[in-house]
Design a protein around this motif. Sequence first.
Motif, PDB file in Angstrom:
ATOM      1  N   THR A  20      36.305  38.858  28.131  1.00 31.94           N
ATOM      2  CA  THR A  20      35.366  39.861  28.601  1.00 31.94           C
ATOM      3  C   THR A  20      35.952  40.670  29.634  1.00 31.94           C
ATOM      4  OG1 THR A  20      34.228  38.322  30.118  1.00 31.94           O
ATOM      5  CG2 THR A  20      33.583  38.394  27.737  1.00 31.94           C
ATOM      6  N   THR A  21      35.096  41.660  30.421  1.00 36.73           N
ATOM      7  CA  THR A  21      35.530  42.439  31.297  1.00 36.73           C
ATOM      8  C   THR A  21      35.579  41.705  32.574  1.00 36.73           C
ATOM      9  OG1 THR A  21      34.529  44.192  30.389  1.00 36.73           O
ATOM     10  CG2 THR A  21      35.114  44.334  32.538  1.00 36.73           C
ATOM     11  N   ARG A  22      34.589  40.582  32.775  1.00 36.90           N
ATOM     12  CA  ARG A  22      34.476  39.769  33.799  1.00 36.90           C
ATOM     13  C   ARG A  22      35.599  38.744  33.875  1.00 36.90           C
ATOM     14  NH1 ARG A  22      29.944  41.017  36.273  1.00 36.90           N
ATOM     15  NH2 ARG A  22      28.077  42.205  35.008  1.00 36.90           N
ATOM     16  N   ARG A  23      35.876  38.303  32.701  1.00 35.53           N
ATOM     17  CA  ARG A  23      36.863  37.352  32.763  1.00 35.53           C
ATOM     18  C   ARG A  23      38.322  37.887  32.827  1.00 35.53           C
ATOM     19  NH1 ARG A  23      34.920  34.121  27.167  1.00 35.53           N
ATOM     20  NH2 ARG A  23      33.275  33.188  28.157  1.00 35.53           N
ATOM     21  N   LEU A  25      39.012  40.502  35.122  1.00 32.65           N
ATOM     22  CA  LEU A  25      38.775  40.393  36.345  1.00 32.65           C
ATOM     23  C   LEU A  25      39.295  39.413  37.012  1.00 32.65           C
ATOM     24  CD1 LEU A  25      35.533  42.813  37.077  1.00 32.65           C
ATOM     25  CD2 LEU A  25      38.047  43.552  37.397  1.00 32.65           C
ATOM     26  N   TYR A  44      36.135  34.640  43.771  1.00 34.88           N
ATOM     27  CA  TYR A  44      35.057  35.275  43.823  1.00 34.88           C
ATOM     28  C   TYR A  44      34.851  36.637  44.818  1.00 34.88           C
ATOM     29  CZ  TYR A  44      30.151  35.986  44.786  1.00 34.88           C
ATOM     30  OH  TYR A  44      28.906  36.623  44.943  1.00 34.88           O
ATOM     31  N   VAL A  47      37.260  39.254  43.325  1.00 32.84           N
ATOM     32  CA  VAL A  47      36.490  39.772  42.123  1.00 32.84           C
ATOM     33  C   VAL A  47      35.477  40.650  42.599  1.00 32.84           C
ATOM     34  CG1 VAL A  47      35.118  39.450  40.075  1.00 32.84           C
ATOM     35  CG2 VAL A  47      37.198  38.122  40.493  1.00 32.84           C
ATOM     36  N   LYS A  48      34.569  40.216  43.571  1.00 30.96           N
ATOM     37  CA  LYS A  48      33.540  41.029  43.857  1.00 30.96           C
ATOM     38  C   LYS A  48      33.689  42.393  44.560  1.00 30.96           C
ATOM     39  CE  LYS A  48      29.436  40.167  45.453  1.00 30.96           C
ATOM     40  NZ  LYS A  48      28.342  40.197  44.512  1.00 30.96           N
ATOM     41  N   ALA A  51      33.787  44.320  41.432  1.00 34.59           N
ATOM     42  CA  ALA A  51      32.672  44.220  40.559  1.00 34.59           C
ATOM     43  C   ALA A  51      31.672  43.644  41.308  1.00 34.59           C
ATOM     44  CB  ALA A  51      32.794  43.605  39.387  1.00 34.59           C
ATOM     45  N   VAL A  54      29.260  40.704  40.045  1.00 32.61           N
ATOM     46  CA  VAL A  54      29.771  39.554  39.481  1.00 32.61           C
ATOM     47  C   VAL A  54      29.133  38.382  40.317  1.00 32.61           C
ATOM     48  CG1 VAL A  54      31.764  38.022  38.843  1.00 32.61           C
ATOM     49  CG2 VAL A  54      31.779  40.482  38.424  1.00 32.61           C
ATOM     50  N   THR A  58      29.592  32.957  37.501  1.00 36.14           N
ATOM     51  CA  THR A  58      30.513  33.476  36.245  1.00 36.14           C
ATOM     52  C   THR A  58      31.917  33.278  36.673  1.00 36.14           C
ATOM     53  OG1 THR A  58      28.741  35.332  36.019  1.00 36.14           O
ATOM     54  CG2 THR A  58      31.098  35.675  35.544  1.00 36.14           C
ATOM     55  N   THR A  62      34.258  30.679  34.446  1.00 34.84           N
ATOM     56  CA  THR A  62      35.564  31.392  33.812  1.00 34.84           C
ATOM     57  C   THR A  62      36.766  30.540  34.443  1.00 34.84           C
ATOM     58  OG1 THR A  62      34.511  33.854  33.715  1.00 34.84           O
ATOM     59  CG2 THR A  62      37.175  33.568  33.781  1.00 34.84           C
TER      60      THR A  62
END
Length: 148
Positions: A20-23, A25, A44, A47-48, A51, A54, A58, A62
């Motif tokens: 997925t898009t989040r994974r 990232l 985290y 990633v934040k 995004a 997120v 999550t 992941t």
Amino acid sequence: MKKVISDVGEKLRAKESKLTTRRELVLKVLLENNGKHLSAEEVYNLVKLRAPDVGLATVYRTLELFQEFDLIQTIDFGDGRKRYEFGPEAGENHHHHHLICIKCGSIIEVNEDLLEELENRVSKKHNFTVTDHQLKIFGVCEQCKKPK
């Protein structure tokens, strides 16, 4: 990096999962910070930046998924937090070793397989198949030894 992301996507799809898009990232953060041994909280926070919506859960899920699929290596340096890095599949290559400074917490990688002879002896003596190992050496780094 695109090839690695594509390969990871294929590996996940082969086991009925998705990149997925989040994974993706989370994967990009690990790849961009290769060799930095990031904690889940550090992943985290990075990633934040890309995004803001997120969640920490999550990122944890992941990282667990990536670990389950042998996409990342985890290691505990004795500070109570798991550290993550993108790496070879478990058992494919021996994990590199680490020097850990007890004063500043810096981590220095040692990319030599120092335990091959010991593994061979242990394997023969105990009829045990070694698939991987980790060596952590604690001490004081060069910077912390310098007079102030």
